[in-house]
Design a protein around this motif. Structure first.
Motif, PDB file in Angstrom:
ATOM      1  N   ASN A  46      48.475  56.179  42.654  1.00  0.00           N
ATOM      2  CA  ASN A  46      50.429  56.368  42.642  1.00  0.00           C
ATOM      3  C   ASN A  46      50.599  55.172  41.385  1.00  0.00           C
ATOM      4  OD1 ASN A  46      52.991  57.146  44.176  1.00  0.00           O
ATOM      5  ND2 ASN A  46      52.242  54.910  44.142  1.00  0.00           N
ATOM      6  N   LEU A  47      50.181  54.090  40.714  1.00  0.00           N
ATOM      7  CA  LEU A  47      50.859  53.659  40.194  1.00  0.00           C
ATOM      8  C   LEU A  47      50.643  53.978  38.374  1.00  0.00           C
ATOM      9  CD1 LEU A  47      52.269  50.621  39.208  1.00  0.00           C
ATOM     10  CD2 LEU A  47      49.962  50.194  39.304  1.00  0.00           C
ATOM     11  N   SER A  75      49.387  60.236  27.801  1.00  0.00           N
ATOM     12  CA  SER A  75      48.599  61.783  27.780  1.00  0.00           C
ATOM     13  C   SER A  75      46.744  61.567  28.472  1.00  0.00           C
ATOM     14  CB  SER A  75      47.494  61.445  25.971  1.00  0.00           C
ATOM     15  OG  SER A  75      46.592  60.405  26.054  1.00  0.00           O
ATOM     16  N   TRP A  76      47.698  60.746  29.471  1.00  0.00           N
ATOM     17  CA  TRP A  76      46.042  61.014  30.587  1.00  0.00           C
ATOM     18  C   TRP A  76      46.546  62.076  31.914  1.00  0.00           C
ATOM     19  CZ3 TRP A  76      44.962  55.003  32.552  1.00  0.00           C
ATOM     20  CH2 TRP A  76      44.478  54.658  31.810  1.00  0.00           C
ATOM     21  N   LYS A  77      44.914  62.205  31.923  1.00  0.00           N
ATOM     22  CA  LYS A  77      45.443  63.254  33.074  1.00  0.00           C
ATOM     23  C   LYS A  77      45.009  62.414  34.454  1.00  0.00           C
ATOM     24  CE  LYS A  77      43.436  67.532  31.955  1.00  0.00           C
ATOM     25  NZ  LYS A  77      42.907  67.514  31.323  1.00  0.00           N
ATOM     26  N   ILE A  78      45.790  61.999  35.477  1.00  0.00           N
ATOM     27  CA  ILE A  78      45.796  61.102  36.795  1.00  0.00           C
ATOM     28  C   ILE A  78      45.124  61.355  37.829  1.00  0.00           C
ATOM     29  CG2 ILE A  78      46.212  59.192  37.865  1.00  0.00           C
ATOM     30  CD1 ILE A  78      47.264  58.800  35.301  1.00  0.00           C
ATOM     31  N   GLY A 135      55.484  47.843  43.939  1.00  0.00           N
ATOM     32  CA  GLY A 135      54.473  47.080  45.286  1.00  0.00           C
ATOM     33  C   GLY A 135      53.249  46.664  44.723  1.00  0.00           C
ATOM     34  N   THR A 136      52.620  47.832  44.448  1.00  0.00           N
ATOM     35  CA  THR A 136      50.918  47.615  43.848  1.00  0.00           C
ATOM     36  C   THR A 136      50.703  46.917  42.612  1.00  0.00           C
ATOM     37  OG1 THR A 136      50.660  49.931  44.596  1.00  0.00           O
ATOM     38  CG2 THR A 136      48.799  48.693  43.470  1.00  0.00           C
ATOM     39  N   LEU A 137      51.693  47.118  41.677  1.00  0.00           N
ATOM     40  CA  LEU A 137      51.980  46.499  40.459  1.00  0.00           C
ATOM     41  C   LEU A 137      52.247  45.025  40.523  1.00  0.00           C
ATOM     42  CD1 LEU A 137      51.768  46.460  37.219  1.00  0.00           C
ATOM     43  CD2 LEU A 137      54.037  46.563  36.921  1.00  0.00           C
ATOM     44  N   MET A 138      53.243  44.656  41.603  1.00  0.00           N
ATOM     45  CA  MET A 138      53.162  43.669  41.757  1.00  0.00           C
ATOM     46  C   MET A 138      51.961  42.515  42.993  1.00  0.00           C
ATOM     47  SD  MET A 138      56.473  41.732  40.537  1.00  0.00           S
ATOM     48  CE  MET A 138      55.347  43.319  39.402  1.00  0.00           C
ATOM     49  N   ARG A 139      51.063  43.057  43.930  1.00  0.00           N
ATOM     50  CA  ARG A 139      50.131  42.956  44.730  1.00  0.00           C
ATOM     51  C   ARG A 139      48.949  42.703  43.384  1.00  0.00           C
ATOM     52  NH1 ARG A 139      46.935  45.501  48.503  1.00  0.00           N
ATOM     53  NH2 ARG A 139      46.546  47.187  47.490  1.00  0.00           N
TER      54      ARG A 139
END
Ligand SMILES: C[S@@+](CC[C@H](N)C(=O)[O-])C[C@H]1O[C@@H](n2cnc3c(N)ncnc32)[C@H](O)[C@@H]1O
Length: 255
Positions: free
Chosen positions: A56-57, A145-148, A102-106
């Protein structure tokens, strides 16, 4: 991000093997912090991670880079990062931009993001977030340009295997439960079978000292030594870390 098991030191060797494979598409099967894919110049990247929070991030970094950058800038400028409760609250809304932040901060304030070493006012974590902010333009330019993907590796191979694909695999450790999603014996066994069946090329890197993995995958094509950066003079010199490289590409002689 401070992600356990991130493969920073291996990146030049991974890239050399990828370039030697002459493949077009780079699939980061166990993407984690994204550090490997972020440090390539490859355009055709598939970042995959089974943990929906991480995927998700990266999805929000791709789709709403300016919004993440804005929130991060405001947070850094405020002089303190969200505390443990605030981070938990942000992460409690799966799929949202709040959860992505939140994930980035975690993974900025605590190693491993497991929430046990939060110290949000610590200068170093704020400095770390500031450094991330400084890199955000180039990070989001790459992710664009990525596929996630947010898939189990078995499904991912079915979707992306082709003669043009290179799979990089950095699976979870057999002896450490570091992630929300760890590996069972069956997972290693399934991965081994997939590696014998795919049309594309692959590289898997694991700890040389992981006996369990050795038993399943046998002798690697190559081993490489890396300086142990966690030196602590009070406990004496730590020996180099040795990594095993498993690949279906012809590589140099074993070191
Ligand atoms: C060793 S870490 C990868 C670290 C990454 N290469 C980096 O440099 O940050 C292994 C990753 O595999 C993910 N994972 C675990 N089980 C998985 C599965 N069945 N399919 C895909 N990913 C999985 C974990 O969530 C973890 O992030």
């Amino acid at each position: 991000m401070k992600y356990p098991g991130a493969k920073t030191v291996l990146i030049p060797d991974i890239m050399q093997i990828f370039l030697g494979s002459r493949k077009r598409s780079f699939v980061d099967v166990f993407g984690g912090s994204g550090i490997v894919s972020l440090n390539t110049t490859i355009k055709d990247v598939v970042y995959n991670e089974i943990d929906p929070e991480l995927s998700n991030l990266f999805r929000h970094l791709k789709e709403h880079p300016e919004r993440i950058i804005k929130i991060l800038r405001e947070t850094v400028n405020s002089g303190s990062l969200p505390d443990n409760n605030q981070i938990r609250n942000l992460c409690s809304k799966p799929g949202t931009i709040d959860a992505a932040f939140g994930t980035l901060m975690r993974f900025t304030v605590s190693f491993g993001g497991m929430g046990d070493t939060y110290n949000t006012r610590e200068k170093s974590t704020l400095g770390y977030a500031r450094k991330t902010l400084g890199q955000m333009e180039s990070i989001t330019a790459k992710v664009k340009s990525w596929k996630i993907e947010n898939m189990d590796f078995r499904e991912l191979f079915k979707k992306y295997d082709s003669p043009y694909t290179f799979f990089y695999m950095d699976p979870p450790y057999s002896d450490r439960r570091w992630y929300n999603y760890n590996f069972t014996g069956q997972d290693y066994e399934d991965l081994r079978v997939i590696m014998t069946q795919i049309e594309g090329k692959y590289l898997m890197t694991v700890d040389r000292d992981d006996d369990y993995v050795y038993e399943i995958f046998g002798k690697p094509q190559l081993t490489m030594e890396y300086e142990n950066k966690n030196q602590d003079t009070s406990v004496g010199f730590l020996p180099p870390r040795v990594k095993s490289f498993y690949t279906n590409i012809k590589v140099g002689t074993q070191s």
